[in-house]
Scaffold this motif. Sequence first.
Motif, PDB file in Angstrom:
ATOM      1  N   ASN A   1     -12.593   4.212  -3.771  1.00 25.03           N
ATOM      2  CA  ASN A   1     -11.201   3.502  -3.721  1.00 25.03           C
ATOM      3  C   ASN A   1     -11.267   1.977  -4.256  1.00 25.03           C
ATOM      4  OD1 ASN A   1      -8.404   3.627  -3.321  1.00 25.03           O
ATOM      5  ND2 ASN A   1      -8.876   2.677  -1.249  1.00 25.03           N
TER       6      ASN A   1
ATOM      7  N   LYS B   1     -11.959  -0.934   7.351  1.00 26.41           N
ATOM      8  CA  LYS B   1     -10.693  -0.109   7.867  1.00 26.41           C
ATOM      9  C   LYS B   1     -10.140  -0.969   9.084  1.00 26.41           C
ATOM     10  CE  LYS B   1     -12.091   4.093   6.255  1.00 26.41           C
ATOM     11  NZ  LYS B   1     -13.147   3.854   5.459  1.00 26.41           N
TER      12      LYS B   1
ATOM     13  N   GLU C   1       0.780  -1.288  -0.017  1.00 22.86           N
ATOM     14  CA  GLU C   1      -0.092  -0.028  -0.113  1.00 22.86           C
ATOM     15  C   GLU C   1       0.761   1.318   0.099  1.00 22.86           C
ATOM     16  OE1 GLU C   1      -4.198   1.451   1.922  1.00 22.86           O
ATOM     17  OE2 GLU C   1      -3.092   0.035   2.959  1.00 22.86           O
TER      18      GLU C   1
ATOM     19  N   PRO D   1      -2.488   4.698  -2.081  1.00 21.27           N
ATOM     20  CA  PRO D   1      -3.938   4.205  -2.012  1.00 21.27           C
ATOM     21  C   PRO D   1      -4.146   3.283  -3.243  1.00 21.27           C
ATOM     22  CG  PRO D   1      -4.145   6.555  -1.795  1.00 21.27           C
ATOM     23  CD  PRO D   1      -2.622   6.251  -2.282  1.00 21.27           C
TER      24      PRO D   1
END
Length: 489
Positions: A340, A450, A71, A74
């Motif tokens: 995203n 998340k 990562e 993004p």
Amino acid sequence: MSTEIADTQKSQLDWKRTLFMLIGLTLFAIVNFSPAWPDAVDPAGKHFILSAQGKGALAIFLLAGTWWVFEVLPIGVTSLAIGALQVLFMVRTAKEALKDFMDPSVLFIFGSLVIGMVFTKTGLTKRLAYKMLAVVGEKTSMIYLGCFVVTAALTHIMAHTAVAATMFPLLMTIYGMYTDEPGPTKFGKGLFIGMAFIAGAGSIITLLGAARGAVAIGFFKDIVGTEISFFELTYYMAPVGWAMTFLLWGFFMIVCKPEKKTIPGLREKAKMLGKAMGGITKQEILAATIIFTAIAIMSIKQFIPAISNLDKNAIMLVATVLFFIFNILNIQDLEAIPWNIILLFGGAMSIGFCLWETGAAEWLAINWLTLFQKANYFVFILSIAFFVMIMTNFIMNVAAIAISLPVALVIAPYLHVAPEVILFASLVTAGMPFLLLVGAAPNAIAYDSKQFTPGEFFMYGIPASIGLMIVVALSVFLWKLMGMPITTM
């Protein structure tokens, strides 16, 4: 003092980010600008040239994999880099490389995320969560098991992407009752990564769980001339899918053991909150009607000739439009969609088609499988399953099967291996991409919690993938006991 520590940590993180960004770029440069690579040669002696475009596709493939796992950007931005690099280095034209970002499968993901949003906004999620918690009780181990069993069971009758979209808001509500503290927890990681893994495990059991089964069976019939029925597939896959479900439950109880063994008073609290919601509202009924009608049509359409040609992506988009027509969603909800995640899948589709259309995926498959053309039949079966497992983390599982099955079926007669076991072993691993978020839609949907990073997902996926290969190895012997031909001797 604390500011200095924070600056030091930020500097360390930036160095790590820079290192892996450079590793990805270096891999890209080495592969893309290296001299021509040797041809792949299949068992019949046919040569497969790796073109400059194919080499470029492999270079982008390595860069994207490195950047996704660590990562460094993004994940959606890395996907944009995939499209841009294809065009800049003339691997594919702009029209070919960028149209995949709006592939029908990407729009299906969009529709799935919208359904999850509707479940949450209308309150259906909370209502279902309270009912489940009242049944499974206060032990976190049983909450894990209850969520995983429901996820696996739902994939028997609906697409695993739709299941993930349905379960995600439910799990968010359950997790909200576990802790009010911000930031990820072990229980959160296990709950959401586990849901993604289990959605894959359950989806192999019937043809309704994912498109890969029906496509692979049709492909198999064209090559071998043998029909695999709906119930034959379920007969052989059910023990494997459910074995993986319970194995993964045990796995997450070890690697993501919840911080709390129980949540005292949870059952009573869930019952109380459920009652406090009152009766089901008209908006909930309307939302549920739209959602479950769409799911029902997608599930049964292959059995009803009159609607068999209806496209699942169009069905999802019609449902999305209806949510706005009936004011269940508004413009603020549209702007809140996690783009995203959608860009992530756009990039996954783009690199998948790139590897396929440039011949790079076929070149990889032939080089890999011909290494085992003189191996023991058991080793050969596992080599096919392993190849499909790795490739399905990067490209569409249907494509992973399509590039490996023809080569495998050519080699199989020389090793006296029955074609059926090759098909089923491939389908098992094609359904369970445990390494990268781009491997399957449930992986990306779970990431929206998340609770974990792409790197953490990858690290948990390594032992899970090893466990999957062990299950495939044992399944070969189980299938033989169940009547499946394994060898032709």
